[in-house]
Design a protein around this motif. Structure first.
Motif, PDB file in Angstrom:
ATOM      1  N   ILE A  12       0.851  -1.199   0.000  1.00 43.40           N
ATOM      2  CA  ILE A  12       0.000   0.000   0.000  1.00 43.40           C
ATOM      3  C   ILE A  12       0.892   1.257   0.000  1.00 43.40           C
ATOM      4  N   ASP A  13       1.793   1.280  -0.980  1.00 44.21           N
ATOM      5  CA  ASP A  13       2.649   2.457  -1.127  1.00 44.21           C
ATOM      6  C   ASP A  13       2.663   2.925  -2.581  1.00 44.21           C
ATOM      7  N   TYR A  14       3.214   4.107  -2.789  1.00 45.80           N
ATOM      8  CA  TYR A  14       3.253   4.718  -4.119  1.00 45.80           C
ATOM      9  C   TYR A  14       4.520   5.558  -4.199  1.00 45.80           C
ATOM     10  N   GLY A  15       5.179   5.509  -5.366  1.00 48.05           N
ATOM     11  CA  GLY A  15       6.393   6.314  -5.530  1.00 48.05           C
ATOM     12  C   GLY A  15       6.699   6.583  -6.997  1.00 48.05           C
ATOM     13  N   THR A  16       7.906   7.072  -7.251  1.00 42.34           N
ATOM     14  CA  THR A  16       8.261   7.508  -8.608  1.00 42.34           C
ATOM     15  C   THR A  16       8.309   6.349  -9.612  1.00 42.34           C
ATOM     16  N   GLY A  17       8.506   5.120  -9.137  1.00 47.39           N
ATOM     17  CA  GLY A  17       8.467   3.974 -10.051  1.00 47.39           C
ATOM     18  C   GLY A  17       7.066   3.749 -10.596  1.00 47.39           C
ATOM     19  N   HIS A  18       6.052   4.010  -9.756  1.00 43.89           N
ATOM     20  CA  HIS A  18       4.660   3.884 -10.207  1.00 43.89           C
ATOM     21  C   HIS A  18       4.329   5.010 -11.186  1.00 43.89           C
ATOM     22  N   GLU A  49       1.724   4.912   1.883  1.00 44.08           N
ATOM     23  CA  GLU A  49       3.100   5.228   2.289  1.00 44.08           C
ATOM     24  C   GLU A  49       3.896   5.642   1.046  1.00 44.08           C
ATOM     25  N   PRO A  50       4.890   6.519   1.202  1.00 42.80           N
ATOM     26  CA  PRO A  50       5.770   6.808   0.056  1.00 42.80           C
ATOM     27  C   PRO A  50       6.685   5.598  -0.198  1.00 42.80           C
ATOM     28  N   ALA A  51       6.767   5.144  -1.446  1.00 42.96           N
ATOM     29  CA  ALA A  51       7.629   3.994  -1.758  1.00 42.96           C
ATOM     30  C   ALA A  51       9.076   4.454  -1.830  1.00 42.96           C
ATOM     31  N   GLY A  52       9.934   3.804  -1.062  1.00 42.31           N
ATOM     32  CA  GLY A  52      11.373   4.113  -1.107  1.00 42.31           C
ATOM     33  C   GLY A  52      11.684   5.572  -0.873  1.00 42.31           C
ATOM     34  N   SER A  53      10.901   6.217  -0.012  1.00 44.77           N
ATOM     35  CA  SER A  53      11.092   7.650   0.223  1.00 44.77           C
ATOM     36  C   SER A  53      12.454   7.933   0.854  1.00 44.77           C
ATOM     37  N   GLN A  54      13.056   9.034   0.402  1.00 43.55           N
ATOM     38  CA  GLN A  54      14.328   9.453   1.006  1.00 43.55           C
ATOM     39  C   GLN A  54      14.092  10.526   2.065  1.00 43.55           C
ATOM     40  N   GLY A  55      12.839  10.628   2.509  1.00 41.49           N
ATOM     41  CA  GLY A  55      12.518  11.624   3.537  1.00 41.49           C
ATOM     42  C   GLY A  55      12.794  13.030   3.029  1.00 41.49           C
ATOM     43  N   VAL A  56      13.384  13.860   3.876  1.00 39.51           N
ATOM     44  CA  VAL A  56      13.613  15.260   3.472  1.00 39.51           C
ATOM     45  C   VAL A  56      14.649  15.369   2.361  1.00 39.51           C
ATOM     46  N   TRP A  57      15.402  14.293   2.100  1.00 41.06           N
ATOM     47  CA  TRP A  57      16.459  14.389   1.076  1.00 41.06           C
ATOM     48  C   TRP A  57      15.950  14.061  -0.316  1.00 41.06           C
ATOM     49  N   ASP A  87       7.762  13.140  -1.785  1.00 40.67           N
ATOM     50  CA  ASP A  87       7.457  11.774  -1.343  1.00 40.67           C
ATOM     51  C   ASP A  87       6.939  10.889  -2.475  1.00 40.67           C
ATOM     52  N   PHE A  88       6.190  11.489  -3.415  1.00 35.52           N
ATOM     53  CA  PHE A  88       5.449  10.677  -4.370  1.00 35.52           C
ATOM     54  C   PHE A  88       5.770  10.916  -5.847  1.00 35.52           C
ATOM     55  N   GLN A  89       5.969  12.161  -6.254  1.00 41.95           N
ATOM     56  CA  GLN A  89       6.068  12.481  -7.693  1.00 41.95           C
ATOM     57  C   GLN A  89       7.443  13.054  -8.060  1.00 41.95           C
ATOM     58  N   PHE A  90       7.707  13.044  -9.383  1.00 41.95           N
ATOM     59  CA  PHE A  90       8.903  13.725  -9.905  1.00 41.95           C
ATOM     60  C   PHE A  90       8.611  14.418 -11.239  1.00 41.95           C
ATOM     61  N   LEU A  91       7.951  13.722 -12.159  1.00 46.55           N
ATOM     62  CA  LEU A  91       7.761  14.267 -13.508  1.00 46.55           C
ATOM     63  C   LEU A  91       7.054  15.627 -13.548  1.00 46.55           C
ATOM     64  N   GLU A 117      18.215   5.477 -12.529  1.00 48.05           N
ATOM     65  CA  GLU A 117      19.468   4.727 -12.356  1.00 48.05           C
ATOM     66  C   GLU A 117      19.556   4.077 -10.977  1.00 48.05           C
ATOM     67  N   LYS A 118      18.410   3.998 -10.300  1.00 45.91           N
ATOM     68  CA  LYS A 118      18.371   3.374  -8.975  1.00 45.91           C
ATOM     69  C   LYS A 118      17.747   1.974  -9.087  1.00 45.91           C
ATOM     70  N   PHE A 119      18.511   0.964  -8.708  1.00 54.41           N
ATOM     71  CA  PHE A 119      18.035  -0.419  -8.794  1.00 54.41           C
ATOM     72  C   PHE A 119      16.700  -0.652  -8.068  1.00 54.41           C
ATOM     73  N   PRO A 120      16.518  -0.126  -6.820  1.00 54.73           N
ATOM     74  CA  PRO A 120      15.238  -0.386  -6.124  1.00 54.73           C
ATOM     75  C   PRO A 120      14.018   0.108  -6.902  1.00 54.73           C
ATOM     76  N   VAL A 121      14.197   1.110  -7.774  1.00 56.23           N
ATOM     77  CA  VAL A 121      13.084   1.598  -8.598  1.00 56.23           C
ATOM     78  C   VAL A 121      12.940   0.725  -9.846  1.00 56.23           C
ATOM     79  N   ILE A 122      14.046   0.518 -10.569  1.00 55.69           N
ATOM     80  CA  ILE A 122      14.001  -0.114 -11.890  1.00 55.69           C
ATOM     81  C   ILE A 122      13.810  -1.636 -11.826  1.00 55.69           C
ATOM     82  N   GLN A 123      14.098  -2.245 -10.689  1.00 57.40           N
ATOM     83  CA  GLN A 123      13.878  -3.708 -10.591  1.00 57.40           C
ATOM     84  C   GLN A 123      12.410  -4.074 -10.830  1.00 57.40           C
TER      85      GLN A 123
END
Length: 322
Positions: free
Chosen positions: A149-155, A202-210, A214-218, A301-307
């Motif tokens: 039940i999470d969502y992130g930039t890979g989605h 939940e944010p998927a693989g969130s890097q927190g404040v860094w 939490d969810f989008q990029f494009l 270029e991050k394996f946890p996203v592209i896998q």
């Protein structure tokens, strides 16, 4: 920089595949970190990045509220997203001890799983319906993960891949570019925000404040392109809530900032440090170029996203043709 890459894999050209194309259900191909080289050399990477950069160029200097063509396929995609939105209303959150990850999301997701192929068939031209099982996989992947039940930039990337595939089969065309971003992608963002809020995803693989967000990029990439050569608004202005409230309906970047302001409390510099740093960049074109570089480094270029990315006949793991 963007221009050369854009030529490499631009896929919003009117280049529908031959009628005898053999479609296939996409599957994962990147199972270990060393496989990442295969992804970066693949036709899928070139086509995906070309698609993102073509749209980035297309929206440059344009407002969400500007005039543009809305084709029949775009209308059908908006109907599809309206269906997903309606299902949220029909699937209210359940009472549960945990605040996050409301399990009603799984009931909502199972509806999509059952209906995805039919929904995609309804968007495709009649002679392209054979592509529905392949393209539907990207739609199902674009709304979050039903186990975690999470969502992130890979989605989010899966939804861009879904749109890219619709271009590759000729359902969307070159003159749909503005509508793809301003109508379809924007409506997708609204539905995703509603999902995130309703089911406390939940944010998927969130890097927190860094992380950037939490969810989008494009929408930050395309929204910064919209601002290139803007007569009055500079990057330093987006941290001013008054500016955001006055201009958010014209720009995707500000829509994202508005959502962050609604969802987070405390000083902006603390909860969204990366965005705070971006507000110090002198021009929107520099912001745009920097975000494209960051997107590649932090997402593509991050394996946890592209896998989790899946490859088929339309987005192929095969190396790019020299």
């Amino acid at each position: 920089m963007a221009e050369t890459e854009q030529q490499a894999g631009s896929t919003t050209e009117d280049e529908a595949p031959e009628a005898d194309t053999t479609f296939m259900v996409p599957k994962k191909e990147i199972s270990m970190v060393p496989d990442m080289g295969k992804w970066k050399r693949s036709q899928a990477y070139a086509d995906y990045m070309g698609f993102i950069l073509t749209l980035n160029e297309g929206v440059k200097g344009k407002k969400l509220t500007c005039e543009y063509k809305v084709s029949e396929t775009v209308e059908k995609l908006l109907d599809l997203l309206e269906t997903l939105d309606r299902w949220i209303n029909e699937t209210p959150p359940v009472d549960q001890p945990s605040r996050f990850g409301n399990k009603a999301y799984r009931m909502w997701y199972s509806k999509l799983e059952q209906e995805a192929e039919a929904l995609v068939s309804g968007v495709l031209p009649a002679d392209r319906c054979a592509a529905a099982p392949e393209i539907a996989v990207y739609l199902k992947e674009s709304v979050g993960n039903s186990t975690r039940i999470d969502y992130g930039t890979g989605h989010e990337a899966a939804f861009a891949a879904f749109l890219c595939c619709l271009c590759k089969v000729g359902a969307l065309r070159v003159d749909d570019q503005l509508a793809i971003v301003f109508k379809v992608f924007n409506r997708y963002l609204e539905v995703m925000r509603k999902l995130q809020k309703t089911y406390r995803m939940e944010p998927a693989g969130s890097q927190g404040v860094w992380g950037l967000d939490d969810f989008q990029f494009l929408p930050f990439i395309w929204g910064s392109s919209q601002f290139v050569d803007h007569p009055t608004l500079e990057p330093r202005h987006f941290i001013d809530e008054k500016v955001v409230n006055e201009h958010h309906q014209d720009n995707m970047f500000l829509e994202c900032i508005k959502f962050i302001n609604e969802m987070k409390t405390g000083p902006f510099a603390e909860h969204s440090n990366q965005l705070w740093n971006i507000s110090a960049v002198p021009s929107w074109s520099k912001v745009n170029q920097g975000l494209i570089r960051m997107y590649k480094a932090e997402c593509l270029e991050k394996f946890p996203v592209i896998q989790h990315f899946k490859f088929g006949s339309l987005l192929s793991i095969q190396p790019t043709k020299p």
